[in-house]
Design a protein around this motif. Structure first.
Motif, PDB file in Angstrom:
ATOM      1  N   ASN A 103      -7.521   6.584 -14.651  1.00  0.00           N
ATOM      2  CA  ASN A 103      -7.494   5.139 -14.883  1.00  0.00           C
ATOM      3  C   ASN A 103      -6.495   4.435 -13.965  1.00  0.00           C
ATOM      4  N   ALA A 104      -5.379   5.104 -13.704  1.00  0.00           N
ATOM      5  CA  ALA A 104      -4.385   4.501 -12.812  1.00  0.00           C
ATOM      6  C   ALA A 104      -4.945   4.348 -11.401  1.00  0.00           C
ATOM      7  N   TYR A 105      -5.584   5.406 -10.901  1.00  0.00           N
ATOM      8  CA  TYR A 105      -6.154   5.322  -9.548  1.00  0.00           C
ATOM      9  C   TYR A 105      -7.243   4.252  -9.476  1.00  0.00           C
ATOM     10  N   LEU A 106      -8.083   4.204 -10.509  1.00  0.00           N
ATOM     11  CA  LEU A 106      -9.126   3.165 -10.525  1.00  0.00           C
ATOM     12  C   LEU A 106      -8.498   1.780 -10.601  1.00  0.00           C
ATOM     13  N   GLY A 107      -7.410   1.681 -11.358  1.00  0.00           N
ATOM     14  CA  GLY A 107      -6.781   0.382 -11.563  1.00  0.00           C
ATOM     15  C   GLY A 107      -6.105  -0.187 -10.334  1.00  0.00           C
ATOM     16  N   VAL A 108      -5.653   0.674  -9.425  1.00  0.00           N
ATOM     17  CA  VAL A 108      -4.963   0.146  -8.238  1.00  0.00           C
ATOM     18  C   VAL A 108      -5.917  -0.119  -7.075  1.00  0.00           C
ATOM     19  N   ILE A 109      -7.165   0.279  -7.225  1.00  0.00           N
ATOM     20  CA  ILE A 109      -8.117   0.069  -6.126  1.00  0.00           C
ATOM     21  C   ILE A 109      -8.140  -1.389  -5.645  1.00  0.00           C
ATOM     22  N   PRO A 110      -8.224  -2.372  -6.556  1.00  0.00           N
ATOM     23  CA  PRO A 110      -8.283  -3.760  -6.064  1.00  0.00           C
ATOM     24  C   PRO A 110      -7.005  -4.218  -5.363  1.00  0.00           C
ATOM     25  N   SER A 111      -5.903  -3.505  -5.577  1.00  0.00           N
ATOM     26  CA  SER A 111      -4.633  -3.937  -4.994  1.00  0.00           C
ATOM     27  C   SER A 111      -4.437  -3.458  -3.561  1.00  0.00           C
TER      28      SER A 111
ATOM     29  N   ASP B 128       0.833  -1.204   0.000  1.00  0.00           N
ATOM     30  CA  ASP B 128       0.000   0.000   0.000  1.00  0.00           C
ATOM     31  C   ASP B 128       0.867   1.254   0.000  1.00  0.00           C
ATOM     32  N   VAL B 129       1.942   1.216   0.786  1.00  0.00           N
ATOM     33  CA  VAL B 129       2.851   2.371   0.816  1.00  0.00           C
ATOM     34  C   VAL B 129       3.472   2.570  -0.564  1.00  0.00           C
ATOM     35  N   ASN B 130       3.893   1.463  -1.181  1.00  0.00           N
ATOM     36  CA  ASN B 130       4.471   1.568  -2.529  1.00  0.00           C
ATOM     37  C   ASN B 130       3.474   2.170  -3.514  1.00  0.00           C
ATOM     38  N   THR B 131       2.228   1.754  -3.409  1.00  0.00           N
ATOM     39  CA  THR B 131       1.208   2.264  -4.326  1.00  0.00           C
ATOM     40  C   THR B 131       0.978   3.754  -4.089  1.00  0.00           C
ATOM     41  N   LEU B 132       0.964   4.165  -2.823  1.00  0.00           N
ATOM     42  CA  LEU B 132       0.806   5.591  -2.531  1.00  0.00           C
ATOM     43  C   LEU B 132       1.982   6.389  -3.094  1.00  0.00           C
ATOM     44  N   ASN B 133       3.170   5.785  -3.068  1.00  0.00           N
ATOM     45  CA  ASN B 133       4.331   6.485  -3.608  1.00  0.00           C
ATOM     46  C   ASN B 133       4.256   6.629  -5.126  1.00  0.00           C
ATOM     47  N   VAL B 134       3.693   5.614  -5.797  1.00  0.00           N
ATOM     48  CA  VAL B 134       3.480   5.745  -7.241  1.00  0.00           C
ATOM     49  C   VAL B 134       2.482   6.881  -7.497  1.00  0.00           C
ATOM     50  N   ALA B 135       1.440   6.922  -6.670  1.00  0.00           N
ATOM     51  CA  ALA B 135       0.457   8.012  -6.793  1.00  0.00           C
ATOM     52  C   ALA B 135       1.130   9.366  -6.589  1.00  0.00           C
ATOM     53  N   LEU B 136       2.032   9.424  -5.622  1.00  0.00           N
ATOM     54  CA  LEU B 136       2.756  10.680  -5.365  1.00  0.00           C
ATOM     55  C   LEU B 136       3.590  11.076  -6.582  1.00  0.00           C
ATOM     56  N   GLY B 137       4.203  10.080  -7.224  1.00  0.00           N
ATOM     57  CA  GLY B 137       4.962  10.365  -8.441  1.00  0.00           C
ATOM     58  C   GLY B 137       4.083  10.970  -9.521  1.00  0.00           C
ATOM     59  N   LEU B 138       2.863  10.445  -9.632  1.00  0.00           N
ATOM     60  CA  LEU B 138       1.913  11.001 -10.607  1.00  0.00           C
ATOM     61  C   LEU B 138       1.572  12.438 -10.264  1.00  0.00           C
ATOM     62  N   GLU B 139       1.377  12.718  -8.991  1.00  0.00           N
ATOM     63  CA  GLU B 139       1.003  14.077  -8.574  1.00  0.00           C
ATOM     64  C   GLU B 139       2.156  15.059  -8.804  1.00  0.00           C
ATOM     65  N   HIS B 140       3.390  14.616  -8.499  1.00  0.00           N
ATOM     66  CA  HIS B 140       4.555  15.480  -8.797  1.00  0.00           C
ATOM     67  C   HIS B 140       4.560  15.845 -10.278  1.00  0.00           C
TER      68      HIS B 140
ATOM     69  N   GLU C  70      -4.758  -3.233   0.257  1.00  0.00           N
ATOM     70  CA  GLU C  70      -5.235  -4.098   1.340  1.00  0.00           C
ATOM     71  C   GLU C  70      -6.174  -3.325   2.246  1.00  0.00           C
ATOM     72  N   SER C  71      -5.951  -2.032   2.339  1.00  0.00           N
ATOM     73  CA  SER C  71      -6.821  -1.189   3.149  1.00  0.00           C
ATOM     74  C   SER C  71      -7.998  -0.697   2.312  1.00  0.00           C
ATOM     75  N   LYS C  72      -9.198  -1.018   2.767  1.00  0.00           N
ATOM     76  CA  LYS C  72     -10.385  -0.538   2.048  1.00  0.00           C
ATOM     77  C   LYS C  72     -10.503   0.976   2.120  1.00  0.00           C
ATOM     78  N   ASP C  73      -9.993   1.558   3.197  1.00  0.00           N
ATOM     79  CA  ASP C  73     -10.046   3.013   3.320  1.00  0.00           C
ATOM     80  C   ASP C  73      -9.170   3.679   2.264  1.00  0.00           C
ATOM     81  N   LEU C  74      -7.980   3.089   2.039  1.00  0.00           N
ATOM     82  CA  LEU C  74      -7.112   3.644   1.004  1.00  0.00           C
ATOM     83  C   LEU C  74      -7.719   3.421  -0.375  1.00  0.00           C
ATOM     84  N   ALA C  75      -8.390   2.293  -0.543  1.00  0.00           N
ATOM     85  CA  ALA C  75      -9.064   2.035  -1.820  1.00  0.00           C
ATOM     86  C   ALA C  75     -10.105   3.116  -2.090  1.00  0.00           C
ATOM     87  N   GLN C  76     -10.813   3.497  -1.042  1.00  0.00           N
ATOM     88  CA  GLN C  76     -11.815   4.552  -1.204  1.00  0.00           C
ATOM     89  C   GLN C  76     -11.140   5.884  -1.551  1.00  0.00           C
ATOM     90  N   VAL C  77     -10.020   6.152  -0.901  1.00  0.00           N
ATOM     91  CA  VAL C  77      -9.291   7.382  -1.204  1.00  0.00           C
ATOM     92  C   VAL C  77      -8.854   7.393  -2.668  1.00  0.00           C
TER      93      VAL C  77
END
Lengths: 119, 204
Positions: free
Chosen positions: B155-163, B58-70, B165-172
């Motif tokens: 599409n990237a954010y939608l695509g990582v939702i199933p990955s 989950d942390v790795n996925t958030l970091n990929v998201a951060l890369g997208l935001e940068h 483990e935290s449902k709260d992060l999936a919602q985010v």
């Protein structure tokens, strides 16, 4: 009746063959919709560039900061490894950082067909 | 030269940044306990009391998201500094950039609260090269690039939702995808692009 079935099978063969090999044009559409956020053919961005990926050793592209897991991987990107990666990257290489799954086999086949064109 | 930095004044900093002392991080057998603060930061709701488990994945996925935001922040900066954007388009770009800055700040705070190291922003020159900014010759070029990145991000954010483990992060991730979709819709409209004929085109 037997002759009709043979004709039908022969007519269907090119389509089935194209499906088995994948449709690179459709693969490009999928790439530009789902992969483009992180990847480009010719630039390392959030994810590594994809030109030349087919046949390349995993985690070996210079200038890209791979996860430790992928850097230490010992395989080459081919039909099988790309399919396993796109199906579930975390199951294939635990500790990687992509975590984006392409769930439909048809989509994976077409994506891989497109990646093969990036030479 | 247009600057987007004036948008900084409108950014609402995540409240948990003022609350570092209350953060707790537990590591058990390779798992990271996602603090309520992290969820609150990303969800924009401090009342969330759940303390779900989040994996290093989950942390790795958030970091990929951060890369997208940068990248998105810098893409809008490049567009603004190109001088190609005219008002009121420039104002909208500034607003979208401020959204991405808020995403970035929330992601950084959440990653830190989960014990991770936020991925660093690259230089503007790097982003310019990666996005082939030299090819941008008109306002439409800038908007087309922005629309492509926004749709890809949705599409990237939608695509990582199933990955997750935290449902709260999936919602985010779903909420982030909604922001990106909003941006894409406005940009597509400005470019006079037709809306998708079929439903369920995002994330497919």
């Amino acid at each position: 009746m037997k002759r009709v079935l043979i004709v039908v099978a022969l007519l269907a063969f090119p389509t089935a063959q194209a499906r088995a090999e994948g449709d690179p044009a459709r693969g490009q559409e999928i790439y530009e919709s789902r992969c483009i956020a992180c990847h480009s053919p010719d630039a390392n961005r959030v994810g590594p560039m994809h030109r030349g990926v087919f046949g390349r050793k995993a985690g070996s592209l210079p200038g890209y900061a791979y996860s430790k897991a992928l850097k230490g991987a010992d395989f080459v990107w081919n039909d099988e490894t790309l399919d396993r990666w796109l199906t579930n990257p975390q199951a294939f290489v635990p500790g990687q950082k992509m975590n984006f799954k392409v769930t439909k086999a048809e989509d994976r086949t077409d994506l891989i067909a497109y990646l093969k064109t990036l030479r | 030269m247009s600057k987007l930095e004036t948008a900084d004044t409108t950014i609402i900093r995540p409240t948990s940044e003022l609350d570092l002392g209350r953060r707790q991080m537990f590591r058990v057998a390779g798992m990271t306990t996602l603090s309520a603060a992290a969820i609150a930061v990303l969800g924009g709701c401090r009342s969330m009391a759940a303390t779900p488990m989040a994996s290093e994945g989950d942390v790795n996925t958030l970091n990929v998201a951060l890369g997208l935001e940068h990248e998105a922040i810098n893409a809008y900066q490049l567009g603004a500094e190109s001088g190609l954007l005219q008002k009121p388009v420039l104002d909208v770009a500034v607003q979208f950039q401020s959204h991405h800055k808020q995403h970035r700040d929330a992601l950084v705070a959440a990653i830190k609260s989960m014990g991770g190291a936020p991925v660093a922003e690259k230089s503007m020159d790097d982003y310019a090269k990666e996005l082939n900014a030299g090819a941008l010759k008109s306002q439409a070029d800038v908007l087309t690039l922005a629309a492509k990145l926004e749709k890809g991000a949705a599409n990237a954010y939608l695509g990582v939702i199933p990955s997750f483990e935290s449902k709260d992060l999936a919602q985010v991730a779903g909420r982030l995808a909604a922001d990106e979709t909003m941006h894409w819709t406005v940009l597509a409209s400005a470019l006079k692009q037709a809306l998708p004929e079929k439903a369920l085109t995002f994330g497919a």
